[in-house]
Scaffold this active site. Structure first.
Site, PDB file in Angstrom:
ATOM      1  N   TYR A  79      15.010  -2.493  15.539  1.00  0.00           N
ATOM      2  CA  TYR A  79      14.845  -2.519  14.076  1.00  0.00           C
ATOM      3  C   TYR A  79      16.019  -3.246  13.423  1.00  0.00           C
ATOM      4  CZ  TYR A  79      14.432  -0.802   9.272  1.00  0.00           C
ATOM      5  OH  TYR A  79      14.330  -0.721   7.906  1.00  0.00           O
ATOM      6  N   ALA A 131       0.808  -1.224   0.000  1.00  0.00           N
ATOM      7  CA  ALA A 131       0.000   0.000   0.000  1.00  0.00           C
ATOM      8  C   ALA A 131       0.838   1.270   0.000  1.00  0.00           C
ATOM      9  CB  ALA A 131      -0.934   0.008   1.216  1.00  0.00           C
TER      10      ALA A 131
HETATM   11  N1  LIG Z   1      12.472   3.957   3.801  1.00  0.00           N
HETATM   12  C1  LIG Z   1      13.711   3.590   4.110  1.00  0.00           C
HETATM   13  O1  LIG Z   1      14.644   4.421   4.234  1.00  0.00           O
HETATM   14  C2  LIG Z   1      14.047   2.130   4.303  1.00  0.00           C
HETATM   15  C3  LIG Z   1      15.396   1.769   4.419  1.00  0.00           C
HETATM   16  C4  LIG Z   1      15.724   0.432   4.599  1.00  0.00           C
HETATM   17  C5  LIG Z   1      14.735  -0.522   4.646  1.00  0.00           C
HETATM   18  N2  LIG Z   1      13.422  -0.150   4.537  1.00  0.00           N
HETATM   19  C6  LIG Z   1      12.411  -1.201   4.599  1.00  0.00           C
HETATM   20  O2  LIG Z   1      11.627  -1.169   3.435  1.00  0.00           O
HETATM   21  C7  LIG Z   1      10.349  -1.726   3.708  1.00  0.00           C
HETATM   22  C8  LIG Z   1       9.270  -0.798   3.171  1.00  0.00           C
HETATM   23  O3  LIG Z   1       9.357   0.419   3.893  1.00  0.00           O
HETATM   24  P1  LIG Z   1       8.863   1.805   3.293  1.00  0.00           P
HETATM   25  O4  LIG Z   1       9.986   2.767   3.511  1.00  0.00           O
HETATM   26  O5  LIG Z   1       8.308   1.601   1.948  1.00  0.00           O
HETATM   27  O6  LIG Z   1       7.746   2.187   4.382  1.00  0.00           O
HETATM   28  P2  LIG Z   1       6.204   2.541   4.260  1.00  0.00           P
HETATM   29  O7  LIG Z   1       5.798   2.884   5.648  1.00  0.00           O
HETATM   30  O8  LIG Z   1       5.985   3.530   3.187  1.00  0.00           O
HETATM   31  O9  LIG Z   1       5.548   1.158   3.815  1.00  0.00           O
HETATM   32  C9  LIG Z   1       5.458   0.063   4.680  1.00  0.00           C
HETATM   33  C10 LIG Z   1       4.191  -0.692   4.365  1.00  0.00           C
HETATM   34  O10 LIG Z   1       4.117  -1.815   5.255  1.00  0.00           O
HETATM   35  C11 LIG Z   1       2.816  -1.884   5.777  1.00  0.00           C
HETATM   36  N3  LIG Z   1       2.809  -2.455   7.112  1.00  0.00           N
HETATM   37  C12 LIG Z   1       3.464  -1.977   8.213  1.00  0.00           C
HETATM   38  N4  LIG Z   1       3.160  -2.695   9.277  1.00  0.00           N
HETATM   39  C13 LIG Z   1       2.274  -3.651   8.863  1.00  0.00           C
HETATM   40  C14 LIG Z   1       1.583  -4.674   9.538  1.00  0.00           C
HETATM   41  N5  LIG Z   1       1.688  -4.851  10.862  1.00  0.00           N
HETATM   42  N6  LIG Z   1       0.769  -5.464   8.823  1.00  0.00           N
HETATM   43  C15 LIG Z   1       0.619  -5.274   7.488  1.00  0.00           C
HETATM   44  N7  LIG Z   1       1.245  -4.316   6.808  1.00  0.00           N
HETATM   45  C16 LIG Z   1       2.073  -3.506   7.492  1.00  0.00           C
HETATM   46  C17 LIG Z   1       2.355  -0.425   5.864  1.00  0.00           C
HETATM   47  O11 LIG Z   1       0.930  -0.311   5.971  1.00  0.00           O
HETATM   48  C18 LIG Z   1       2.926   0.149   4.593  1.00  0.00           C
HETATM   49  O12 LIG Z   1       2.037   0.027   3.504  1.00  0.00           O
HETATM   50  C19 LIG Z   1      10.283  -1.927   5.225  1.00  0.00           C
HETATM   51  O13 LIG Z   1      10.517  -3.293   5.519  1.00  0.00           O
HETATM   52  C20 LIG Z   1      11.418  -1.061   5.734  1.00  0.00           C
HETATM   53  O14 LIG Z   1      11.938  -1.527   6.951  1.00  0.00           O
HETATM   54  C21 LIG Z   1      13.053   1.156   4.354  1.00  0.00           C
END
Ligand SMILES: NC(=O)c1ccc[n+]([C@@H]2O[C@H](COP(=O)([O-])OP(=O)(O)OC[C@H]3O[C@@H](n4cnc5c(N)ncnc54)[C@H](O)[C@@H]3O)[C@@H](O)[C@H]2O)c1
Length: 251
Positions: free
Chosen positions: A141, A6
């Site tokens: 984390y 999403a």
């Molecule tokens: N943004 C960054 O800088 C970054 C860096 C390294 C790793 N990540 C990883 O990338 C992945 C995506 O992160 P993002 O930055 O796109 O964040 P985001 O918050 O935009 O997206 C995360 C998605 O996961 C869903 N989600 C969270 N908890 C949930 C739950 N309990 N049940 C079902 N769905 C759930 C959220 O609703 C959201 O749609 C994550 O695993 C994050 O740890 C992000």
């Protein structure tokens, strides 16, 4: 299947797969085909059941759902929510054609982690992992992601995964501009700290679509002969922080 479809990286992956004609089943708390809280162990099983009622086989699973909050639920979503969904969907992948799975970890896996959290995750003991996480702040984390990256290397080479022809890999982003980081990236003091912890000489923060490009490749038949790997899509952070000798065997 894409978890976390999403928002952010998962949404960018969804758009890429759909642009190339793929049919996506999204799993997320909202705005998805399967709306579920992956922190809830019972709900994970129900989500996998729902997918089994929609598909008899899967080409790929992309695991993006994650949170960065310094609280025990982060271990449940980031590690157990990922591993349990993958294990439950493995039979559907095994029935697919050139099946692939890829998970999003983080370049933070090279930072200090908490051995108690990591070990409890890898033992599959969610209550112990959550209690080890209590009060551990930013270590939670990193430890959830370190454990997930280690699980990928362990599982990828087993009979259940490699033996079934399923490639299983990880992508480790640096700092990415998504709703998860939007508030941090608006605060100059936090940006300075991020630059220190995650130096990105190639430029950053990355855009979600750059990470999605790597995920799309790992989830496609073009990813051939590659399993158990973790690709850092981090603008060079891993090379800065760990240097050039990362292949030595521990003595
Ligand atoms: N943004 C960054 O800088 C970054 C860096 C390294 C790793 N990540 C990883 O990338 C992945 C995506 O992160 P993002 O930055 O796109 O964040 P985001 O918050 O935009 O997206 C995360 C998605 O996961 C869903 N989600 C969270 N908890 C949930 C739950 N309990 N049940 C079902 N769905 C759930 C959220 O609703 C959201 O749609 C994550 O695993 C994050 O740890 C992000």
């Amino acid at each position: 299947v894409i978890t976390g479809s999403a928002s952010g990286i998962g949404l960018a992956a969804r758009r890429r797969v759909e642009r190339s004609g793929g049919l996506v089943i999204g799993i997320d708390r909202r705005d998805a085909e399967i709306e579920v809280d992956l922190a809830d162990a019972g709900a994970r099983g129900a989500a996998a059941e729902s997918i089994r009622s929609l598909a008899t086989s899967l080409d790929s699973v992309i695991v993006c759902a994650g949170i960065g909050r310094p609280e025990p639920a982060t271990v449940s979503v980031n590690y157990f929510g990922a591993v349990e969904i993958l294990e439950r969907l493995r039979p559907l992948l095994a029935a697919g054609v050139q099946p692939r799975a890829v998970v999003v970890v983080s370049m933070a896996i090279v930072h200090e982690a908490d051995a108690g959290i990591v070990d409890a995750c890898l033992r599959g003991d969610e209550p112990a992992a959550r209690s080890a996480a209590a009060g551990k702040g930013p270590l939670i984390y990193r430890s959830s992601k370190r454990a997930l990256a280690r699980w990928v290397r362990r599982a990828a080479i087993t009979h259940a995964w490699a033996g079934a022809g399923i490639a299983l890999n990880a992508v480790a982003p640096g700092v990415v501009r998504t709703p998860m980081t939007a508030a941090l990236l608006d605060m100059p003091a936090q940006v300075a700290r991020l630059r220190q912890d995650t130096p990105m000489p190639l430029g950053g923060p990355a855009e979600a679509d750059e990470i999605a490009g790597a995920l799309e490749w790992f989830a496609s038949p073009a990813c051939s002969g590659v399993t158990g790997q973790c690709l850092f899509v981090d603008g060079g952070s891993d090379a800065v922080l760990r240097g050039d000798d990362v292949w030595r065997r521990p003595s």
